[in-house]
Design an enzyme around this catalytic site. Structure first.
Site, PDB file in Angstrom:
ATOM      1  CG  ASP A   1     -73.366 -35.855 -46.385  1.00  0.00           C
ATOM      2  OD1 ASP A   1     -73.739 -35.423 -47.492  1.00  0.00           O
ATOM      3  OD2 ASP A   1     -72.888 -36.978 -46.215  1.00  0.00           O
TER       4      ASP A   1
ATOM      5  CB  CYS B   1     -73.236 -28.287  -4.150  1.00  0.00           C
ATOM      6  SG  CYS B   1     -73.398 -29.116  -2.594  1.00  0.00           S
TER       7      CYS B   1
ATOM      8  CB  CYS C   1     -76.400 -32.548  -2.551  1.00  0.00           C
ATOM      9  SG  CYS C   1     -76.345 -30.911  -1.865  1.00  0.00           S
TER      10      CYS C   1
ATOM     11  CG  ASP D   1     -74.467 -39.538 -48.232  1.00  0.00           C
ATOM     12  OD1 ASP D   1     -75.255 -39.169 -49.110  1.00  0.00           O
ATOM     13  OD2 ASP D   1     -73.229 -39.486 -48.339  1.00  0.00           O
TER      14      ASP D   1
HETATM   15  P1  ADP Z   1     -73.841 -38.658 -53.540  1.00  0.00           P
HETATM   16  O1  ADP Z   1     -72.806 -38.161 -52.600  1.00  0.00           O
HETATM   17  O2  ADP Z   1     -75.149 -38.935 -52.902  1.00  0.00           O
HETATM   18  O3  ADP Z   1     -73.416 -39.803 -54.359  1.00  0.00           O
HETATM   19  P2  ADP Z   1     -73.452 -36.244 -55.237  1.00  0.00           P
HETATM   20  O4  ADP Z   1     -74.352 -35.110 -55.032  1.00  0.00           O
HETATM   21  O5  ADP Z   1     -72.051 -36.092 -54.856  1.00  0.00           O
HETATM   22  O6  ADP Z   1     -74.173 -37.498 -54.609  1.00  0.00           O
HETATM   23  O7  ADP Z   1     -73.482 -36.599 -56.788  1.00  0.00           O
HETATM   24  C1  ADP Z   1     -74.720 -36.856 -57.440  1.00  0.00           C
HETATM   25  C2  ADP Z   1     -74.517 -37.233 -58.881  1.00  0.00           C
HETATM   26  O8  ADP Z   1     -73.955 -36.146 -59.619  1.00  0.00           O
HETATM   27  C3  ADP Z   1     -73.555 -38.360 -59.086  1.00  0.00           C
HETATM   28  O9  ADP Z   1     -74.193 -39.602 -58.970  1.00  0.00           O
HETATM   29  C4  ADP Z   1     -73.063 -38.103 -60.515  1.00  0.00           C
HETATM   30  O10 ADP Z   1     -73.987 -38.591 -61.438  1.00  0.00           O
HETATM   31  C5  ADP Z   1     -73.047 -36.599 -60.608  1.00  0.00           C
HETATM   32  N1  ADP Z   1     -71.722 -36.065 -60.294  1.00  0.00           N
HETATM   33  C6  ADP Z   1     -71.368 -35.354 -59.216  1.00  0.00           C
HETATM   34  N2  ADP Z   1     -70.062 -35.032 -59.249  1.00  0.00           N
HETATM   35  C7  ADP Z   1     -69.548 -35.603 -60.360  1.00  0.00           C
HETATM   36  C8  ADP Z   1     -68.258 -35.651 -60.995  1.00  0.00           C
HETATM   37  N3  ADP Z   1     -67.184 -35.072 -60.454  1.00  0.00           N
HETATM   38  N4  ADP Z   1     -68.139 -36.315 -62.142  1.00  0.00           N
HETATM   39  C9  ADP Z   1     -69.183 -36.934 -62.685  1.00  0.00           C
HETATM   40  N5  ADP Z   1     -70.416 -36.923 -62.173  1.00  0.00           N
HETATM   41  C10 ADP Z   1     -70.625 -36.266 -61.030  1.00  0.00           C
HETATM   42 MG    MG Z   2     -71.712 -38.011 -50.597  1.00  0.00          MG
END
Ligand code: ADP
Ligand code: MG
Length: 755
Positions: free
Chosen positions: A647, A19, A16, A432
């Site tokens: 994330d 315990c 129970c 996301d």
């Molecule tokens: P999510 O995961 O929400 O798409 P991120 O923060 O990873 O967002 O990226 C946001 C924006 O930053 C992208 O939409 C892009 O415009 C730019 N970005 C991020 N990383 C890169 C990359 N390696 N090359 C080109 N653009 C990038």
């Molecule tokens: Mg992402």
């Protein structure tokens, strides 16, 4: 920082909620133990401790001191071993219950008013009744005494104490009446034994425990099934030969061959061959998944059609299945907040009931009708019996066990009972965008050269080469990035057979883009924010940007030495189930929000496709956590759904963090709920599961408490002055046994609900 260890081990002898309290207190008092959780339904304790101060022995003796047995050395048993042992215990319990009930009914036949006229003379003999009652009291009922003695030594009382006291009083009184009838006759009471009461109570309670134990076996089925998934052998390739070895001997890097119909022994990556694999036992997705060279395979899943070889990447305790088993075991042993309340109440309950029983006795003895002693005795016994808080102790943990287990079977891994409880309260859910609402596999759709935007006329050929130059430069830059956008660009360049240049000083700027030196030139690729930062003029491509973005595409700009060279647009497909999942959540009254690092217009276009109204766009990766907090500040209970890797902070700060599409340690660490599949339906299922589990718990608690609250006054005799209704202790014990059984059965019903 000290290293703490967490261990879950079986506990024997609990019946129970009180315990549970006693053992938890005993374990918590051990020096070096930081947390102790005892679970009545799984009959386990989960203890977090400092291994330098505490060892298995200290834990075992702490439990033994309060009268229970801890199996610290035992591993959680496999299905077969456990079944055999449980079956033996069950059989034993059933025999004792049936023998007690048989002997008890003979006594009832010989002593019950009305019925006794039909009984043979011999059964009416008090001595015969006593002889029939002795084995019930001291053989079948021995377990109650066994549990009572150590409990009394520690001045605690549990359900066994109540039964031992109750039945012993009835038995002893009856024995005195039988052997020395003149003693009671002097008091003016007719000498009447109550052997029927002591025997039938013991029989019914044992029968109740038998049914309860049988039903409880069902609540732990899920974990047994998972353990049963573990394969036993693997066929590894060594020096060109195939040899079968036990799975425990497989090492990382071993090459393993799997044939059609076989179980995949450990996690790994396919080297050669292709096949479709049934992963339903892990992911809950019923359709087999096609795999080929480079695909990841999971140990415990079943190979359907092809033959392939693969390299082991995770073995032993690191495999996904081992992690899932550990997680589910811990989650089933953890405590839901709602249960703490129930536990606390029942810890006060037993002493209060003991007092009520004494009060019942005193009041009936002093003010009751003749024979006052008998009324007093029987009524206090009824109070003791009815008040056993076992149903209360089972109400929450059995439902949690079934709920967590059902989740695991559907690819929903729940970290602990608290997460399962909180999930039913959420009223806002943030998704996301990339990889969660979309497949996260973007493809390049448009490449636009600067010359096109300035309306210069040019030949098809020069246009083609200008575009290729842009793609070549962009891909060279992105080679070093792990972002899904980068992958899309590099893949496209590969398809076009472009030769990439060498990049120096590569840098990824989260939420912005990438930069690097190609030769003597500084090249950057990324979004508006990046261009702004680097003071690149983009005014003349404004209309192109707007058009592409309103189509839901993500546009990146390429610039060299501060001058814009062109645009690359990339599109990601929305998951099939995204729209219906969003709709279902909205129907549940949950506000659905999308969060993304992408620009507002692209985000709007995607949101419109899936039916999301509120969006949070252009959020930098480290700003997601703050956005979660802002929504919580609106008074909302927030769930965050993401991929669990980048994330993680946002998942951790949400009330319920849900990681999708992974079963890796990182994701499981950060998230409260991990969904193995990438299917968004699983999000809805997880919330539904939480709602249904909580509903079951509430109903269980209602029955468990309600029953005590209603029947205790009846047992005390509250109805007697008005209706002359008294609760015969026999009925009290029947009601008690029934209440535990019904609570456990109600939890088992949870297995069948649709999620
Ligand atoms: P999510 O995961 O929400 O798409 P991120 O923060 O990873 O967002 O990226 C946001 C924006 O930053 C992208 O939409 C892009 O415009 C730019 N970005 C991020 N990383 C890169 C990359 N390696 N090359 C080109 N653009 C990038
Ligand atoms: Mg992402």
């Amino acid at each position: 920082m000290r290293n703490l260890t967490k261990k879950t081990f079986p506990i024997k002898g609990m019946h129970c909620a009180s315990c549970v309290r006693v053992i938890e207190n005993a374990l918590s008092k051990v020096e070096g133990v930081t947390m102790a959780n005892v679970n009545l339904a799984s009959e386990t304790a989960t203890v977090t401790f400092d291994p330098q101060k505490v060892n298995d022995q200290t834990l075992a003796s702490a439990v033994a001191n309060v009268g229970y047995k801890a199996g610290v050395e035992e591993e959680i048993k496999t299905e077969d071993e456990d079944k055999i042992q449980k079956q033996k215990e069950l059989k034993n319990l059933r025999t004792k219950a049936l023998v007690s009930l048989f002997l008890g009914s003979l006594i009832v036949w010989g002593s019950f008013p009305g019925l006794m006229n039909t009984a043979p003379e011999i059964l009416k003999n008090f001595y015969v009744q006593m002889i029939l009652a002795i084995p019930v009291q001291f053989w079948a009922g021995l377990q109650f005494y066994k549990a009572t003695i150590p409990a009394l030594r520690h001045r605690t009382a549990n359900m066994d104490t109540l039964i031992a006291i109750g039945t012993s009083t009835a038995f002893l009184y009856s024995a005195v009446v039988t052997v020395f009838p003149q003693l009671v006759m002097e008091l003016g009471i007719e000498p009447m034994p109550y052997f029927d009461v002591s025997t039938v109570i013991i029989g019914l309670i044992l029968l109740g425990r038998y049914f309860e134990a049988r039903a409880k076996m069902g609540t732990s089925e899920a974990i047994k099934k998972l353990i049963g998934l573990q394969p036993k052998t693997a066929r590894i390739l060594k020096n060109g030969k195939e040899i079968d070895v036990p799975v425990s001997e497989v090492a990382i890097g071993n090459v393993i061959r799997v044939r059609p119909g076989e179980k995949i022994p450990v996690d790994g990556e396919i080297l050669e061959g292709e096949s479709s694999i049934d992963e339903s036992m892990i992911s809950g997705e019923s359709i087999p998944v096609d795999k080929s060279k480079g695909s990841l395979v999971i140990g415990g899943t079943i190979n359907k059609t092809g033959t392939f070889t693969y390299k082991a990447t995770k073995v032993g305790a690191d495999t996904m299945l081992a992690q899932i088993i550990k997680l589910v075991t811990e989650a089933q042993g953890s405590k839901a907040p709602i249960q703490r309340v129930a536990d606390l109440i029942s810890s006060y309950f037993v002493p209060i009931v003991l007092m009520l029983a004494v009060a019942t006795f005193v009041i009936w003895f002093d003010f009751g009708p003749v024979p006052a002693f008998l009324f007093a005795l029987l009524n206090s016994v009824a109070v003791l019996i009815i008040a056993c808080p076992c149903a209360m102790g089972l109400a929450t943990p059995t439902a949690i066990m079934v709920g967590v287990g059902k989740g695991a079977e559907n690819g929903i891994l729940i970290k602990d009972a608290e997460s399962l409880e909180t999930a039913h309260k959420i009223n806002a859910i943030i998704f996301d965008k990339t990889g969660t609402l979309t497949y996260g596999k973007p493809v390049v759709t448009d490449v636009i050269a600067r010359s096109e935007t300035t309306k210069q006329s040019q030949s098809e050929r020069s246009l083609r080469s200008a575009r290729d130059d842009i793609l070549q430069l962009a891909a060279s830059l992105e080679k070093g990035s792990e972002h899904s956008l980068a992958e899309a660009i590099v893949n496209k360049a590969e398809v076009e057979k472009l030769v990439l240049s060498k990049v120096e000083g590569f840098k990824a700027i989260p939420g912005h883009g990438v930069e690097g030196m190609i030769g003597k030139n500084k090249a950057i690729l990324g979004n508006r924010k990046l261009m702004e930062k680097e003071k690149v003029d983009i005014t003349h491509v404004g209309s192109h940007l707007a058009k592409l973005e309103s189509e839901g595409k993500t546009v990146m700009m390429l610039a060299q030495n501060g001058k814009l060279l062109g645009l690359i647009a990339v599109a990601d497909t929305v998951k099939d189930t995204a729209k219906s999942a969003v709709q279902n959540l909205q129907k549940m009254g949950i506000e659905v929000i999308m969060i993304t690092g992408d620009n507002e217009r692209t985000a709007q276009a995607i949101a419109k496709l899936v039916g999301i109204k509120r969006i949070l766009a252009e959020v930098l990766p480290d700003g997601k956590e703050a956005e979660v907090k802002k929504i919580q500040a609106e008074g909302k209970i927030v769930a965050m759904v993401g991929d669990g890797i980048n994330d993680a902070p946002a998942l951790a700060s949400a009330n319920v963090g849900i990681a999708m599409g992974t079963g890796t340690d990182v994701a499981i660490e950060a998230a409260d709920i991990t969904l193995v599949s990438k299917d968004l339906k699983a999000v809805v299922s997880a919330i539904l599961l939480s709602k249904k589990t909580m509903k079951t718990i509430r109903l269980n608690l209602f029955w468990a408490f309600g029953y005590n609250i209603i029947l205790i006054p009846v047992a005390m005799g509250a109805l007697y002055p008005f209706f002359h209704i008294l609760l015969n202790p026999i009925f009290a014990s029947a009601a008690m046994a029934l209440s535990s059984v019904s609570v456990v059965s109600n939890s088992l019903l949870l297995k069948r609900v649709k999620i």
